[in-house]
Design a protein around this motif. Structure first.
Motif, PDB file in Angstrom:
ATOM      1  N   ASP A 174       0.851  -1.182   0.000  1.00 14.12           N
ATOM      2  CA  ASP A 174       0.000   0.000   0.000  1.00 14.12           C
ATOM      3  C   ASP A 174       0.896   1.243   0.000  1.00 14.12           C
ATOM      4  N   ALA A 175       0.612   2.197  -0.872  1.00 16.06           N
ATOM      5  CA  ALA A 175       1.476   3.374  -1.023  1.00 16.06           C
ATOM      6  C   ALA A 175       1.631   4.149   0.281  1.00 16.06           C
ATOM      7  N   GLN A 176       0.524   4.387   0.963  1.00 17.34           N
ATOM      8  CA  GLN A 176       0.586   5.140   2.222  1.00 17.34           C
ATOM      9  C   GLN A 176       1.454   4.428   3.253  1.00 17.34           C
ATOM     10  N   LYS A 177       1.235   3.131   3.416  1.00 17.14           N
ATOM     11  CA  LYS A 177       1.979   2.364   4.420  1.00 17.14           C
ATOM     12  C   LYS A 177       3.464   2.310   4.069  1.00 17.14           C
ATOM     13  N   PHE A 178       3.763   2.157   2.772  1.00 16.64           N
ATOM     14  CA  PHE A 178       5.165   2.104   2.351  1.00 16.64           C
ATOM     15  C   PHE A 178       5.875   3.415   2.671  1.00 16.64           C
ATOM     16  N   VAL A 179       5.232   4.536   2.367  1.00 14.57           N
ATOM     17  CA  VAL A 179       5.849   5.837   2.617  1.00 14.57           C
ATOM     18  C   VAL A 179       6.073   6.042   4.115  1.00 14.57           C
ATOM     19  N   LEU A 180       5.115   5.660   4.946  1.00 10.74           N
ATOM     20  CA  LEU A 180       5.277   5.801   6.400  1.00 10.74           C
ATOM     21  C   LEU A 180       6.460   4.981   6.908  1.00 10.74           C
ATOM     22  N   ARG A 181       6.643   3.763   6.356  1.00  8.67           N
ATOM     23  CA  ARG A 181       7.779   2.936   6.765  1.00  8.67           C
ATOM     24  C   ARG A 181       9.099   3.555   6.294  1.00  8.67           C
ATOM     25  N   GLU A 182       9.102   4.155   5.100  1.00  7.73           N
ATOM     26  CA  GLU A 182      10.308   4.810   4.609  1.00  7.73           C
ATOM     27  C   GLU A 182      10.684   6.016   5.480  1.00  7.73           C
ATOM     28  N   ILE A 183       9.696   6.721   5.998  1.00  9.02           N
ATOM     29  CA  ILE A 183       9.970   7.833   6.921  1.00  9.02           C
ATOM     30  C   ILE A 183      10.674   7.305   8.167  1.00  9.02           C
ATOM     31  N   LYS A 184      10.153   6.206   8.726  1.00 12.21           N
ATOM     32  CA  LYS A 184      10.757   5.619   9.930  1.00 12.21           C
ATOM     33  C   LYS A 184      12.168   5.101   9.653  1.00 12.21           C
ATOM     34  N   ARG A 185      12.387   4.573   8.442  1.00  9.18           N
ATOM     35  CA  ARG A 185      13.707   4.036   8.099  1.00  9.18           C
ATOM     36  C   ARG A 185      14.700   5.132   7.737  1.00  9.18           C
ATOM     37  N   GLY A 186      14.203   6.341   7.542  1.00 12.40           N
ATOM     38  CA  GLY A 186      15.072   7.454   7.185  1.00 12.40           C
ATOM     39  C   GLY A 186      15.525   7.441   5.740  1.00 12.40           C
ATOM     40  N   ASN A 187      14.818   6.720   4.886  1.00  9.25           N
ATOM     41  CA  ASN A 187      15.191   6.654   3.471  1.00  9.25           C
ATOM     42  C   ASN A 187      14.733   7.903   2.732  1.00  9.25           C
ATOM     43  N   LYS A 188      15.558   8.353   1.798  1.00  8.47           N
ATOM     44  CA  LYS A 188      15.262   9.544   1.014  1.00  8.47           C
ATOM     45  C   LYS A 188      15.367   9.216  -0.478  1.00  8.47           C
ATOM     46  N   TYR A 189      14.612   9.959  -1.281  1.00 10.51           N
ATOM     47  CA  TYR A 189      14.599   9.746  -2.729  1.00 10.51           C
ATOM     48  C   TYR A 189      14.902  11.054  -3.453  1.00 10.51           C
ATOM     49  N   SER A 190      15.582  10.932  -4.577  1.00  8.95           N
ATOM     50  CA  SER A 190      15.875  12.123  -5.383  1.00  8.95           C
ATOM     51  C   SER A 190      14.744  12.444  -6.352  1.00  8.95           C
ATOM     52  N   GLY A 191      13.750  11.575  -6.411  1.00 11.57           N
ATOM     53  CA  GLY A 191      12.588  11.845  -7.239  1.00 11.57           C
ATOM     54  C   GLY A 191      11.438  10.929  -6.866  1.00 11.57           C
ATOM     55  N   ILE A 192      10.216  11.456  -6.922  1.00 12.57           N
ATOM     56  CA  ILE A 192       9.015  10.651  -6.667  1.00 12.57           C
ATOM     57  C   ILE A 192       8.025  10.880  -7.794  1.00 12.57           C
ATOM     58  N   ILE A 193       7.490   9.779  -8.292  1.00  7.76           N
ATOM     59  CA  ILE A 193       6.460   9.787  -9.331  1.00  7.76           C
ATOM     60  C   ILE A 193       5.208   9.169  -8.722  1.00  7.76           C
ATOM     61  N   LEU A 194       4.067   9.792  -8.875  1.00  9.42           N
ATOM     62  CA  LEU A 194       2.847   9.165  -8.375  1.00  9.42           C
ATOM     63  C   LEU A 194       1.644   9.493  -9.244  1.00  9.42           C
ATOM     64  N   ASP A 195       0.805   8.476  -9.397  1.00 10.23           N
ATOM     65  CA  ASP A 195      -0.394   8.577 -10.232  1.00 10.23           C
ATOM     66  C   ASP A 195      -1.539   7.881  -9.498  1.00 10.23           C
ATOM     67  N   PRO A 196      -2.024   8.484  -8.403  1.00 10.90           N
ATOM     68  CA  PRO A 196      -3.046   7.818  -7.587  1.00 10.90           C
ATOM     69  C   PRO A 196      -4.406   7.762  -8.274  1.00 10.90           C
ATOM     70  N   PRO A 197      -5.091   6.618  -8.186  1.00  9.36           N
ATOM     71  CA  PRO A 197      -6.434   6.528  -8.755  1.00  9.36           C
ATOM     72  C   PRO A 197      -7.435   7.261  -7.869  1.00  9.36           C
ATOM     73  N   GLN A 198      -8.647   7.411  -8.360  1.00 13.03           N
ATOM     74  CA  GLN A 198      -9.668   8.057  -7.535  1.00 13.03           C
ATOM     75  C   GLN A 198     -10.101   7.119  -6.408  1.00 13.03           C
ATOM     76  N   ILE A 199     -10.324   5.855  -6.744  1.00 17.36           N
ATOM     77  CA  ILE A 199     -10.693   4.826  -5.768  1.00 17.36           C
ATOM     78  C   ILE A 199      -9.848   3.594  -6.052  1.00 17.36           C
ATOM     79  N   GLY A 200      -9.374   2.908  -5.011  1.00 18.87           N
ATOM     80  CA  GLY A 200      -8.578   1.705  -5.220  1.00 18.87           C
ATOM     81  C   GLY A 200      -8.697   0.746  -4.049  1.00 18.87           C
ATOM     82  N   VAL A 201      -8.492  -0.551  -4.346  1.00 16.00           N
ATOM     83  CA  VAL A 201      -8.474  -1.589  -3.318  1.00 16.00           C
ATOM     84  C   VAL A 201      -7.282  -2.489  -3.589  1.00 16.00           C
ATOM     85  N   GLY A 202      -6.401  -2.644  -2.607  1.00 15.88           N
ATOM     86  CA  GLY A 202      -5.198  -3.437  -2.776  1.00 15.88           C
ATOM     87  C   GLY A 202      -5.418  -4.922  -2.571  1.00 15.88           C
TER      88      GLY A 202
END
Length: 285
Positions: A174-202
């Protein structure tokens, strides 16, 4: 902004649209699909549409229905996009929804990605079948591809193999959960691409609702971006306006230069249009 995608990619064409439907060509396959933004009157007759099309998706509820085949065609076929240094091969198929495994308007982002020099860690959220991930790896050293649907990630891996691309890290999450874990891990990115749908189920029944969750996601991704980084976003919701989009950009990305921030309309062969949502490109100062 209006654009004829066929002027950039001869394998795709929006032939006609209207009455909440669109007539499109993917390589040599012509299809009829629902399109909520096609509110005008088609230029061609319904009979002509049926003569041209190989299949039509009949919607029974929002985004669900079935494919009705008008001609004898294969369930899978390939498309490719080649414009140095990007070479993308993708396998299209008839999904159980109206989708095929490709959003052709993403070619606008593929072209933009060619402007960058080599950078290290790039993150693609809601990465779908991987075509933008493949485009990005032509100019970036390492890309992390995140999508919450296992079957979709398998399609992305298949497209990467077809395109002979190996430097993609595929993650089912899940995108939200992954990003929250990356914050805790202290990982950083030089670029982010995102194309969120209006509604989604994982795959694990994770729920995504654009209108309710997009602000939290935008706030969180600012915490995993390096100082000099870029952000490429496609935002689509019936509730989005120019005012709302610009509020998001100013609130969460005030230190970024706006390279492009505009609603894009796909123009058909006959001049009528469909709405592709907002394309946003931000460059760290």
């Amino acid at each position: 902004m209006k654009i004829k995608l066929n002027s950039l990619w001869d394998s795709y064409e929006l032939i006609d649209c209207g009455n909440l439907k669109k007539l499109e060509r993917f390589s040599d396959i012509i299809l009829i699909r629902p399109e909520i933004s096609a509110k005008n009157i088609p230029k061609l007759s319904e009979l002509k549409w049926k003569e041209l099309a190989s299949a039509e998706f009949i919607e029974t509820s929002k985004n669900f229905g079935s494919w009705h085949f008008l001609k004898d065609i294969s369930n899978e076929w390939q498309m490719y996009y080649q414009n140095s240094p990007i070479n993308i091969y993708c396998k299209l198929s008839f999904f159980s929804s109206k989708h095929l495994g490709i959003f052709p308007e993403q070619i606008l982002n593929w072209e933009f990605l060619k402007n960058f020099s080599k950078q290290n860690k790039i993150l693609n959220l809601f990465a779908y079948t991987g075509l933008t991930s493949i485009a990005a790896t032509a100019v970036f050293e390492q890309l992390t591809h995140v999508d919450s649907i296992k079957k979709t990630v398998e399609k992305a891996k298949q497209n990467a193999r077809l395109s002979e691309i190996e430097n993609i890290r595929f993650i089912i999450d899940d995108a939200q959960k992954f990003v929250l874990r990356e914050i805790k891990r202290g990982n950083k990115y030089s670029g982010i691409i995102l194309d969120p749908p209006q509604i989604g189920v994982g795959t694990k029944n994770e729920k995504w609702n654009f209108d309710e969750m997009i602000e939290d996601l935008l706030n969180n991704i600012t915490k995993i971006l390096e100082n000099k980084s870029f952000v490429i976003m496609n935002l689509y919701s019936s509730n989005l306006t120019d005012i709302v989009v610009n509020e998001y950009v100013q609130k969460y990305f005030s230190r970024y230069k706006i390279n492009f921030c505009e609603k894009v309309f796909g123009e058909s062969k006959y001049g009528n249009t469909i709405d592709h949502g907002y394309f946003i490109r931000l460059i760290g100062k």
